[in-house]
Design a protein around this motif. Structure first.
Motif, PDB file in Angstrom:
ATOM      1  N   VAL A  60      24.047  -6.248   8.411  1.00 23.61           N
ATOM      2  CA  VAL A  60      22.761  -7.398   9.341  1.00 23.61           C
ATOM      3  C   VAL A  60      21.600  -7.335   8.187  1.00 23.61           C
ATOM      4  CG1 VAL A  60      20.913  -7.980  10.406  1.00 23.61           C
ATOM      5  CG2 VAL A  60      23.166  -7.346  11.254  1.00 23.61           C
ATOM      6  N   LEU A  61      21.108  -6.067   7.502  1.00 24.70           N
ATOM      7  CA  LEU A  61      20.339  -6.102   6.702  1.00 24.70           C
ATOM      8  C   LEU A  61      19.767  -6.846   5.482  1.00 24.70           C
ATOM      9  CD1 LEU A  61      18.017  -2.731   7.529  1.00 24.70           C
ATOM     10  CD2 LEU A  61      17.693  -4.781   7.782  1.00 24.70           C
ATOM     11  N   LEU A  62      21.325  -6.618   4.865  1.00 19.01           N
ATOM     12  CA  LEU A  62      21.311  -7.396   3.725  1.00 19.01           C
ATOM     13  C   LEU A  62      22.004  -9.327   3.554  1.00 19.01           C
ATOM     14  CD1 LEU A  62      22.882  -7.012   0.415  1.00 19.01           C
ATOM     15  CD2 LEU A  62      25.902  -7.967   2.021  1.00 19.01           C
ATOM     16  N   PHE A  63      22.301  -9.598   4.774  1.00 16.77           N
ATOM     17  CA  PHE A  63      21.933 -10.829   5.069  1.00 16.77           C
ATOM     18  C   PHE A  63      20.194 -11.587   4.997  1.00 16.77           C
ATOM     19  CE2 PHE A  63      21.260 -14.725   8.146  1.00 16.77           C
ATOM     20  CZ  PHE A  63      22.113 -15.560   7.308  1.00 16.77           C
ATOM     21  N   VAL A  64      19.778 -10.410   5.772  1.00 18.65           N
ATOM     22  CA  VAL A  64      17.790 -11.228   5.623  1.00 18.65           C
ATOM     23  C   VAL A  64      17.820 -11.108   4.474  1.00 18.65           C
ATOM     24  CG1 VAL A  64      15.451 -10.380   6.558  1.00 18.65           C
ATOM     25  CG2 VAL A  64      17.785 -10.344   8.151  1.00 18.65           C
ATOM     26  N   GLY A  65      17.974  -9.746   3.840  1.00 18.08           N
ATOM     27  CA  GLY A  65      17.358  -9.760   2.595  1.00 18.08           C
ATOM     28  C   GLY A  65      18.007 -10.793   1.126  1.00 18.08           C
ATOM     29  N   GLU A  66      19.270 -11.344   1.824  1.00 21.31           N
ATOM     30  CA  GLU A  66      19.458 -12.774   0.633  1.00 21.31           C
ATOM     31  C   GLU A  66      19.215 -13.634   0.764  1.00 21.31           C
ATOM     32  OE1 GLU A  66      21.464 -11.783  -1.686  1.00 21.31           O
ATOM     33  OE2 GLU A  66      21.863 -10.281  -1.598  1.00 21.31           O
ATOM     34  N   THR A  67      18.317 -13.693   2.558  1.00 17.63           N
ATOM     35  CA  THR A  67      17.791 -15.129   3.056  1.00 17.63           C
ATOM     36  C   THR A  67      16.705 -15.415   2.220  1.00 17.63           C
ATOM     37  OG1 THR A  67      19.506 -14.636   4.708  1.00 17.63           O
ATOM     38  CG2 THR A  67      17.427 -16.146   4.706  1.00 17.63           C
ATOM     39  N   ALA A  68      15.763 -13.872   2.527  1.00 19.56           N
ATOM     40  CA  ALA A  68      14.416 -13.893   1.225  1.00 19.56           C
ATOM     41  C   ALA A  68      14.311 -14.344   0.330  1.00 19.56           C
ATOM     42  CB  ALA A  68      13.949 -12.738   2.202  1.00 19.56           C
ATOM     43  N   SER A  69      15.270 -14.160  -0.566  1.00 20.58           N
ATOM     44  CA  SER A  69      15.156 -14.180  -1.674  1.00 20.58           C
ATOM     45  C   SER A  69      16.049 -15.282  -2.035  1.00 20.58           C
ATOM     46  CB  SER A  69      16.772 -12.709  -2.560  1.00 20.58           C
ATOM     47  OG  SER A  69      16.192 -11.864  -2.342  1.00 20.58           O
ATOM     48  N   PHE A  70      16.522 -15.893  -1.346  1.00 16.63           N
ATOM     49  CA  PHE A  70      17.224 -17.359  -1.563  1.00 16.63           C
ATOM     50  C   PHE A  70      15.878 -18.479  -1.104  1.00 16.63           C
ATOM     51  CE2 PHE A  70      19.182 -21.446  -0.132  1.00 16.63           C
ATOM     52  CZ  PHE A  70      20.290 -21.269  -1.043  1.00 16.63           C
ATOM     53  N   CYS A  71      14.686 -17.989  -0.307  1.00 17.70           N
ATOM     54  CA  CYS A  71      13.817 -19.054  -0.136  1.00 17.70           C
ATOM     55  C   CYS A  71      12.344 -18.612  -1.229  1.00 17.70           C
ATOM     56  CB  CYS A  71      13.304 -18.653   1.887  1.00 17.70           C
ATOM     57  SG  CYS A  71      14.416 -18.734   3.189  1.00 17.70           S
ATOM     58  N   ALA A  72      12.542 -17.526  -1.510  1.00 22.01           N
ATOM     59  CA  ALA A  72      11.589 -17.532  -2.557  1.00 22.01           C
ATOM     60  C   ALA A  72      11.724 -18.894  -4.002  1.00 22.01           C
ATOM     61  CB  ALA A  72      11.598 -16.080  -3.043  1.00 22.01           C
ATOM     62  N   TYR A  73      13.351 -19.459  -3.539  1.00 26.30           N
ATOM     63  CA  TYR A  73      13.302 -20.070  -5.207  1.00 26.30           C
ATOM     64  C   TYR A  73      12.483 -21.561  -4.221  1.00 26.30           C
ATOM     65  CZ  TYR A  73      16.372 -17.289  -8.068  1.00 26.30           C
ATOM     66  OH  TYR A  73      16.921 -16.071  -8.408  1.00 26.30           O
ATOM     67  N   ALA A  74      11.847 -21.395  -2.884  1.00 25.28           N
ATOM     68  CA  ALA A  74      11.094 -22.726  -2.473  1.00 25.28           C
ATOM     69  C   ALA A  74      10.088 -23.573  -3.396  1.00 25.28           C
ATOM     70  CB  ALA A  74      11.813 -23.323  -1.230  1.00 25.28           C
ATOM     71  N   PHE A  75       9.649 -21.750  -3.431  1.00 27.19           N
ATOM     72  CA  PHE A  75       7.974 -21.788  -4.148  1.00 27.19           C
ATOM     73  C   PHE A  75       7.511 -21.122  -5.368  1.00 27.19           C
ATOM     74  CE2 PHE A  75       8.219 -20.192   0.001  1.00 27.19           C
ATOM     75  CZ  PHE A  75       7.585 -21.120   1.244  1.00 27.19           C
ATOM     76  N   SER A  76       8.767 -20.990  -5.675  1.00 28.18           N
ATOM     77  CA  SER A  76       8.596 -20.880  -7.616  1.00 28.18           C
ATOM     78  C   SER A  76       9.353 -20.906  -8.801  1.00 28.18           C
ATOM     79  CB  SER A  76       8.690 -19.228  -7.595  1.00 28.18           C
ATOM     80  OG  SER A  76       7.380 -19.097  -9.249  1.00 28.18           O
ATOM     81  N   THR A  77       8.994 -20.428  -9.851  1.00 24.03           N
ATOM     82  CA  THR A  77      10.012 -20.724 -10.806  1.00 24.03           C
ATOM     83  C   THR A  77      11.726 -19.954 -10.923  1.00 24.03           C
ATOM     84  OG1 THR A  77       8.987 -19.624 -12.752  1.00 24.03           O
ATOM     85  CG2 THR A  77       8.959 -21.839 -12.247  1.00 24.03           C
ATOM     86  N   VAL A  78      12.295 -20.575 -12.000  1.00 25.18           N
ATOM     87  CA  VAL A  78      14.034 -19.763 -12.153  1.00 25.18           C
ATOM     88  C   VAL A  78      13.513 -18.068 -12.780  1.00 25.18           C
ATOM     89  CG1 VAL A  78      16.007 -18.848 -13.215  1.00 25.18           C
ATOM     90  CG2 VAL A  78      15.547 -20.948 -12.363  1.00 25.18           C
ATOM     91  N   ALA A  79      12.380 -18.715 -13.784  1.00 28.53           N
ATOM     92  CA  ALA A  79      12.396 -17.885 -14.242  1.00 28.53           C
ATOM     93  C   ALA A  79      11.218 -15.959 -13.961  1.00 28.53           C
ATOM     94  CB  ALA A  79      11.017 -18.200 -15.693  1.00 28.53           C
ATOM     95  N   PHE A  80      10.358 -16.858 -12.733  1.00 26.14           N
ATOM     96  CA  PHE A  80       9.560 -16.436 -12.357  1.00 26.14           C
ATOM     97  C   PHE A  80      10.089 -14.696 -11.715  1.00 26.14           C
ATOM     98  CE2 PHE A  80       6.294 -15.056  -8.295  1.00 26.14           C
ATOM     99  CZ  PHE A  80       5.806 -14.391  -8.928  1.00 26.14           C
ATOM    100  N   LEU A  81      11.309 -15.463 -10.357  1.00 25.74           N
ATOM    101  CA  LEU A  81      12.054 -15.116  -9.916  1.00 25.74           C
ATOM    102  C   LEU A  81      13.157 -14.298 -10.948  1.00 25.74           C
ATOM    103  CD1 LEU A  81      11.785 -17.692  -7.048  1.00 25.74           C
ATOM    104  CD2 LEU A  81      10.668 -15.395  -7.223  1.00 25.74           C
ATOM    105  N   THR A  82      13.598 -14.396 -11.492  1.00 16.96           N
ATOM    106  CA  THR A  82      15.799 -14.284 -12.294  1.00 16.96           C
ATOM    107  C   THR A  82      15.052 -12.378 -12.140  1.00 16.96           C
ATOM    108  OG1 THR A  82      15.588 -16.132 -12.510  1.00 16.96           O
ATOM    109  CG2 THR A  82      17.229 -14.053 -13.365  1.00 16.96           C
ATOM    110  N   PRO A  83      13.926 -11.557 -12.883  1.00 17.61           N
ATOM    111  CA  PRO A  83      13.698 -10.890 -13.572  1.00 17.61           C
ATOM    112  C   PRO A  83      13.731  -9.625 -12.360  1.00 17.61           C
ATOM    113  CG  PRO A  83      12.416 -11.619 -14.838  1.00 17.61           C
ATOM    114  CD  PRO A  83      12.883 -12.737 -13.381  1.00 17.61           C
TER     115      PRO A  83
END
Length: 330
Positions: A60-83
């Motif tokens: 369950v926590l894995l799903f929550v964490g991956e969802t949060a990481s996925f949603c982050a891409y709505a607010f910033s760039t690939v270069a900002f989030l990928t590292p």
């Protein structure tokens, strides 16, 4: 909501994007450690862990964490989030040390310090917003531009050559799989950015979900994630998962940042100094991950691994390498 207020809300919240990505990495690290603990405590048998509350809590926590990481891409760039998923490897190492599931080596301490320093530089100096509003029409125009066409032709050619080498077993080396995963990771990165930008734009009143490009990106996203997971699973069985952690993180990060620049021109307004400091931050992240995983590669010890960035990034959203090692444990 008026369209002229959308860019600020979409691209101006560096703190929200970093918080979602880092928070997702922290949650994923805890989740993978819980899953490892469940496997270690379970009885002999490949499905015994399914009766463990620890394993289901980790899932369950894995799903929550991956969802949060996925949603982050709505607010910033690939270069900002990928590292940023380097943080997950650092936290995983700290948890393993805390619960005495691993021993402290000087390379761990140095690697964790380098990775954290690198992520800080990336968060401060990476481009955090696109200067062009990402709409369905804009994405179509980018696909029809000469630089993206050349990039896609080269990427498809490289993918075909690598697939031929891999399936014909002409050259059996984990570098071949890392290159395949890197190419697929770049597809995952720019598709995730496009999908999340269109979803957020639609939520703000400018409907983009009826545009055909949204569904094209969504299909490419799921396909690239599936094949990444498949290749990583096969590579883990052949070479061991710990050997692939640093290599997959580095290759996917580099390819994703390049894809983000080609598709969305993320560095167009960045100064030379900011670009150099961003590169320095990435190099620190790479060296940190290499140092943290160096001793563990020798012992083939489990290191929980994420791609949040991937949907990292970066890496596929399921912790393929971690689950491969778990199968060895059980």
């Amino acid at each position: 909501m008026a369209n002229d207020t959308i860019p600020t809300l979409l691209y101006g919240d560096r703190k929200l994007a970093a918080g979602l990505s880092v928070g997702g990495c922290l949650i994923i690290s805890i989740a993978t450690c819980l899953q490892k603990a469940a496997h270690l405590k379970s009885d002999v048998g490949h499905l015994a862990f399914l009766r463990s509350h620890l394993w289901w809590s980790g899932t369950v926590l894995l799903f929550v964490g991956e969802t949060a990481s996925f949603c982050a891409y709505a607010f910033s760039t690939v270069a900002f989030l990928t590292p940023i998923p380097a943080i997950s490897i650092v936290v995983s190492t700290m948890l393993l040390l805390f619960f005495k599931m691993d021993y402290l080596h000087w390379t761990h301490a140095l690697g964790m310090a380098a990775a954290v320093s690198g992520v800080c530089l990336v968060v401060v100096f990476a481009p955090s917003f696109d200067h062009q509003l990402i709409t369905g029409e804009y994405i179509v125009s980018r696909f029809l531009s000469w630089d993206v066409i050349v990039y896609l032709i080269l990427e498809v050619q490289a993918l075909c050559i690598l697939l031929y080498i891999y399936h014909k077993k002409i050259f059996q080396h984990y570098a071949v799989i890392l290159l395949l995963v890197a190419i697929l990771g770049s597809v995952t990165a720019f598709c995730t950015r496009g999908v999340m930008a269109l979803i957020l734009l639609s939520a703000m009143g400018d409907m983009q979900l009826t545009h055909s490009m949204f569904y094209i990106l969504l299909i490419c996203l799921f396909a690239s994630v599936f094949f990444q997971a498949d290749f990583l699973q096969q590579a883990a069985e052949m070479f061991g998962p710990c050997r692939l952690v640093a290599g997959s993180y580095i290759s996917i990060t580099v390819s994703s940042v390049l894809a983000g620049e080609v598709f969305y021109h993320e560095f167009n307004s960045s100064s030379i100094l900011h670009i150099l400091l961003f590169i320095l931050g990435c190099l620190l992240c790479f060296s940190g991950v290499l140092l943290v995983t160096w001793e563990r590669r020798k012992a083939q010890e489990l290191l929980p691994f994420t791609t949040s960035g991937a949907i990292q990034g970066v890496c596929p959203p399921l912790d393929v390498l971690q689950m491969a090692e778990v199968q060895q444990v059980t």
